[in-house]
Design an enzyme around this catalytic site. Structure first.
Site, PDB file in Angstrom:
ATOM      1  N   SER A  20       0.844  -1.186   0.000  1.00 27.45           N
ATOM      2  CA  SER A  20       0.000   0.000   0.000  1.00 27.45           C
ATOM      3  C   SER A  20       0.887   1.247   0.000  1.00 27.45           C
ATOM      4  O   SER A  20       1.852   1.315  -0.757  1.00 27.45           O
ATOM      5  CB  SER A  20      -0.960  -0.039   1.193  1.00 27.45           C
ATOM      6  OG  SER A  20      -1.951   0.959   1.062  1.00 27.45           O
ATOM      7  N   ASP A  36      -5.200  -2.686  -3.565  1.00 25.18           N
ATOM      8  CA  ASP A  36      -4.323  -2.589  -2.404  1.00 25.18           C
ATOM      9  C   ASP A  36      -3.786  -3.951  -1.971  1.00 25.18           C
ATOM     10  O   ASP A  36      -4.531  -4.909  -1.790  1.00 25.18           O
ATOM     11  CB  ASP A  36      -5.083  -1.949  -1.238  1.00 25.18           C
ATOM     12  CG  ASP A  36      -4.145  -1.379  -0.208  1.00 25.18           C
ATOM     13  OD1 ASP A  36      -3.432  -2.177   0.444  1.00 25.18           O
ATOM     14  OD2 ASP A  36      -4.096  -0.149  -0.061  1.00 25.18           O
TER      15      ASP A  36
END
Length: 390
Positions: free
Chosen positions: A48, A209
């Site tokens: 992320s 993500d």
């Protein structure tokens, strides 16, 4: 035969704007290192927003201190409009497109996202050069760097890595390692929080993500050759709470807001897997020490892995709540309805508050927390303890 020199891996977890905390920890490490010291992390793994920090650090591995200074300046200069469309037209248009396409089924080929993160692509292209990765690998200042993204069709956590020498790809249950030349697309995919930011296409698949379904966040560093790991977490719940003492809370008895529910879902995605993986690794370490002498623990896959964890000493949600007025007016109004601007919903806010005041406070918190563990860090990284501030 002398034992092999330990290979130190750095794990930078995800968490949107919370990743500013990691920069403070790295800044403290740069302070502890002697002048001119080389990169102390041959293996760097990020997920992320942590992927952006990981690649930035890897690309500047030839001069660790300068790389940290650039990264600090990068985060201290953040404003929401540099990451996502935070103006009135941008917010309204994206929200309207999301509702019409995702909820009403109107239109086609529209991004499945509440927020428009296209400014982040321009920012990364402008501020981040990846050419330094190859040089650092060639000069043996870096062994490998990796970022993890989640494939929406395959359902796999895919770790894209760039490294030197022979690094075998791996295949485990719902997680694989793929050698590649890292690009901005990999960073955007890894940091595309589901529903909030649009997925990114890499090859033939769309990715989001990397924290989604990442069951073993530490594993990629071990596959890349690390024998000990420094984990910089972004948990909003300070570690060290006595499990025998029940938490004293004042319950309101009110129904949770959408933001409160969303905050717990984000925490489950970004934090729970990492903390569970740390706990599992610590248990395996204890188990390996109980094995009889002569047991081939490495062949059995239970060789001990030293782990040092640095995570926030203060609740990040509370810090975000103090800075909520920094949000642009359009975003503040957009998030007020679900309750994200209330203290109870500050969990969501803590991931999206890309503003200088909030990020700077997280950086300073990370620096203080790391220096508080200065002696442990020095021992872990082999730094003379004289460098620890009194």
């Amino acid at each position: 035969m002398s034992p092999a020199e330990p290979v130190t891996g750095l794990i930078l977890s995800g968490g949107g704007a919370r990743a500013a905390y990691q920069v403070g920890v790295l800044a403290a490490i740069a302070e502890l290192l002697p002048p001119g010291a080389s990169n102390p992390f041959p293996v760097i793994v990020g997920t992320s927003a942590g992927a952006i920090n990981a690649v930035s650090l890897a690309s500047g591995a030839m001069d660790f201190r300068s790389a940290i200074e650039r990264l600090t300046t990068f985060w201290q200069g953040f404003r929401s409009h540099l990451v996502l469309r935070s103006d009135w037209p941008g917010v309204i248009r994206q929200a309207s497109r999301f509702v019409s396409h995702s909820l009403l089924g109107l239109g086609s080929h529209l991004p499945v996202a509440l927020l428009n993160s296209s400014p982040l692509r321009d920012l990364l292209h402008d501020k981040l050069s990846m050419h330094g990765i190859e040089e650092a690998i060639a000069q043996r200042q870096l062994h490998a760097v990796a970022v993890t993204a989640f494939g929406y069709e395959s359902g796999q956590a895919v770790t894209f890595y760039q490294g030197g020498g022979k690094i075998d790809a791996w295949l485990r249950h719902r997680r694989i390692g793929v050698p590649t030349r890292l690009s901005v697309d990999h960073l955007l995919a890894s940091s595309a929080i589901p529903l909030l930011f649009a997925p990114v296409k890499i090859g033939e698949e769309y990715f989001g993500d990397g924290a989604v379904r990442q069951s073993a966040p530490i594993s990629p560093a071990l596959h890349l050759g690390a024998s000990r790991v420094l984990v910089v977490g972004v948990s909003g719940n300070p570690r060290g709470v006595d499990p025998q003492q029940p938490l004293q809370r004042a319950y309101t008895g009110q129904q949770p807001t959408l933001a409160q529910i969303g905050g717990h879902m984000l925490n489950s995605t970004f934090i729970d897997s990492l903390e569970s993986d740390i706990e599992l690794l610590q248990r395996l370490n204890q188990f390996s020490h109980l094995m009889p002498d002569g047991t081939p623990i490495r062949e059995l896959g239970v060789a001990p892995v030293e782990v040092l964890v640095i995570s926030p000493s203060q609740p990040i949600d509370e810090i975000a709540a103090r800075h909520r007025q920094e949000l642009p007016a359009a975003l503040r109004l957009f998030l007020r309805g679900p309750g994200a601007t209330k203290t109870s919903g500050a969990g969501v806010l803590s991931y999206l508050l890309f503003e200088a005041g909030y990020c700077s406070e997280l950086i300073e918190l990370g620096r203080r927390d790391a220096l508080a563990k200065g002696r442990e860090l020095c021992r872990f990284l082999g730094i003379a303890e004289a460098a620890v501030p009194a």
